[in-house]
Scaffold this active site. Structure first.
Site, PDB file in Angstrom:
ATOM      1  N   TYR A  52      10.529  13.150 -12.949  1.00 44.76           N
ATOM      2  CA  TYR A  52      10.154  14.477 -12.443  1.00 44.76           C
ATOM      3  C   TYR A  52       8.713  14.736 -12.850  1.00 44.76           C
ATOM      4  O   TYR A  52       8.358  14.582 -14.022  1.00 44.76           O
ATOM      5  CB  TYR A  52      11.018  15.568 -13.079  1.00 44.76           C
ATOM      6  CG  TYR A  52      12.244  15.932 -12.283  1.00 44.76           C
ATOM      7  CD1 TYR A  52      12.122  16.370 -10.974  1.00 44.76           C
ATOM      8  CD2 TYR A  52      13.514  15.882 -12.847  1.00 44.76           C
ATOM      9  CE1 TYR A  52      13.242  16.727 -10.232  1.00 44.76           C
ATOM     10  CE2 TYR A  52      14.637  16.239 -12.120  1.00 44.76           C
ATOM     11  CZ  TYR A  52      14.494  16.662 -10.808  1.00 44.76           C
ATOM     12  OH  TYR A  52      15.592  17.015 -10.088  1.00 44.76           O
ATOM     13  N   ASP A 197      -4.483  17.797  12.415  1.00 44.93           N
ATOM     14  CA  ASP A 197      -3.290  17.004  12.092  1.00 44.93           C
ATOM     15  C   ASP A 197      -3.527  15.630  12.719  1.00 44.93           C
ATOM     16  O   ASP A 197      -3.345  15.445  13.922  1.00 44.93           O
ATOM     17  CB  ASP A 197      -2.054  17.689  12.680  1.00 44.93           C
ATOM     18  CG  ASP A 197      -0.773  16.894  12.431  1.00 44.93           C
ATOM     19  OD1 ASP A 197      -0.869  15.708  12.079  1.00 44.93           O
ATOM     20  OD2 ASP A 197       0.318  17.468  12.612  1.00 44.93           O
TER      21      ASP A 197
END
Ligand code: DSN
Length: 429
Positions: A52, A197
């Protein structure tokens, strides 16, 4: 490879082998798919997967980050160098997630975004009415002209009428290079953020064979990492500007875009990064800095142009009449075929493609008039111009014989033989 899976779970192992067989004996012509290198695949299955790591290098919310910090910083530095960006966030899990993070970073609910209409080549996340995003932001949509190219008169008129906070340049099905300078000029006229994009063409921009929006006045751009970039599934958000003091709330300015993007990814929208994917992206970014990757980009463009010419020689119609990038869109309107029939005929000969709408398509999305075909994956496998001519021939014969299963079976055998000459990286059958 996969010995442990074989020992632990034979059912999953057999499906892995079946997929290897499908990928290696069949042909991948979906414009958004590609093959990762063995090094990238190995890095992706590294033990970074156990960690994590929310936060950014040097500023995390769990301990034990000495290696994750280094690998993420490596990916960031390489991404910035390749795309000439001031800042890179490498944590987004996909292009769609990255677009949501960018909108959340730079917009308020109700703000206006001017993007390309889905049916004219834009992407669902550019504001298609069926998306949740369209309930949050006010999307206005520009379209293409009858020649299939972007209508900049309309882009300018809509920009002046709606005063968007963001103008979005990018596509999922558009075979031409974007005129970033025109988008940036219009954005400046109305004080909008210019955002690109470049998911489909990220690899071609990285290879330096297509234009980089950040060189043309764009403030930020996003690319997925698994299309022409042929990396693991993820996304890079790249921008101009500086990262400000992390202890202070970032001001809502253009210079602060990098800080706003980092905070949108975490803690704003996505939360946990996948560190094994970031490790694989770092390895892939290293590959992208080599002359071989530039040659790959050049060859992809050559192959797509040859493919377009082969279809035109056989009297097929193409949206915009050709291509500047890695894809073509065949327009079957008026032929008795459609994109769905064509896709199914090619599936039967083990060639994967994707049906596509054409501008102002009279047909519904599940039976659109077009077929999108891309060359990034087969170029990774080493096909050159003469091979591409052969590929066009397979497809032409499949379309002409789409109702003749025996003929399709014979073409499939030829496709399988052809594919044996072009191994998939990392698959030994
Ligand atoms: N799936 C991508 C494509 O095929 O263009 C877009 O999300």
């Amino acid at each position: 490879m996969f010995d442990n899976v074989q020992r632990e779970d034979l059912t999953a192992y057999e499906l892995i082998l079946a997929e290897q067989l499908r990928q290696s004996q069949g042909m991948e012509l979906i414009a958004s798919e590609n093959y990762q290198s063995p090094a990238v695949l190995e890095a992706q299955s590294s033990h970074f997967a156990n960690k994590y790591s929310e936060g950014t290098p040097g500023r995390r919310y769990y301990g034990g980050q000495e290696n994750t910090d280094k690998i993420e910083q490596l990916a960031i530095d390489r991404a910035k160098a390749i795309f000439k960006a001031d800042h890179a966030n490498v944590q987004a899990l996909s292009g769609a997630a990255a677009n949501v993070c960018v909108y959340a970073a730079l917009m308020e609910p109700g703000d206006t975004i001017l993007g390309m209409d889905l049916t004219h080549g834009g992407h669902l996340t550019h504001g298609a009415p069926v998306t949740f995003l369209s309930k949050v932001f006010n999307f206005q949509r520009y379209k293409t002209k009858p020649d299939g190219k972007i209508d900049f008169e309309q882009v300018r008129a809509l920009a002046h009428e709606y005063k968007p906070k963001m103008i979005l340049a990018g596509f999922s099905a558009y075979p031409r290079e974007l005129e970033y300078e025109k988008f940036a000029e219009i954005a400046k006229e109305v004080g909008a953020i210019a955002y690109a994009d470049i998911s489909h063409i990220g690899g071609l921009v990285a290879a330096g064979v297509l234009k980089n929006p950040l060189d043309y006045g764009f403030h930020a751009m996003m690319t997925t990492t698994h299309k022409s970039l042929r990396w693991p599934r993820g996304a890079l958000i790249l921008s101009k500007g500086t990262v400000s003091n992390p202890l202070k709330k970032p001001e809502d300015t253009i210079e602060n875009i990098p800080t706003r993007i980092d905070r949108s990814v975490f803690p704003g929208v996505q939360w946990w990064p996948h560190m094994n994917t970031i490790c694989a992206i770092a390895v892939a970014l290293h590959e992208a800095q080599t002359p071989a990757f530039k040659a790959y980009g050049e060859q992809t463009l050559k192959n797509a142009k040859i493919l377009a010419q082969e279809f035109l020689n056989r009297w097929y119609k193409l949206v915009t009449g050709g291509t500047d990038n890695h894809m073509i869109i065949v327009d079957f309107s008026g032929t008795g075929l459609d994109g769905s029939i064509a896709e199914k005929a090619l599936d039967k000969i083990w060639i994967s493609t994707s049906k596509s709408t054409i501008p102002d398509d009279p047909n519904p999305p599940f039976k659109p008039s077009g077929l999108r075909i891309g060359m990034p994956a087969m170029t990774t496998r080493g096909v050159k111009e003469a091979d591409t001519q052969k590929i066009a021939d397979f497809m032409d014969r499949a379309f002409k014989n789409h109702e003749n299963d025996e003929a399709l079976e014979n073409i499939k055998q030829e496709v399988k033989e052809f594919c044996k000459k072009f191994p998939v990286p990392g698959i030994v059958i």
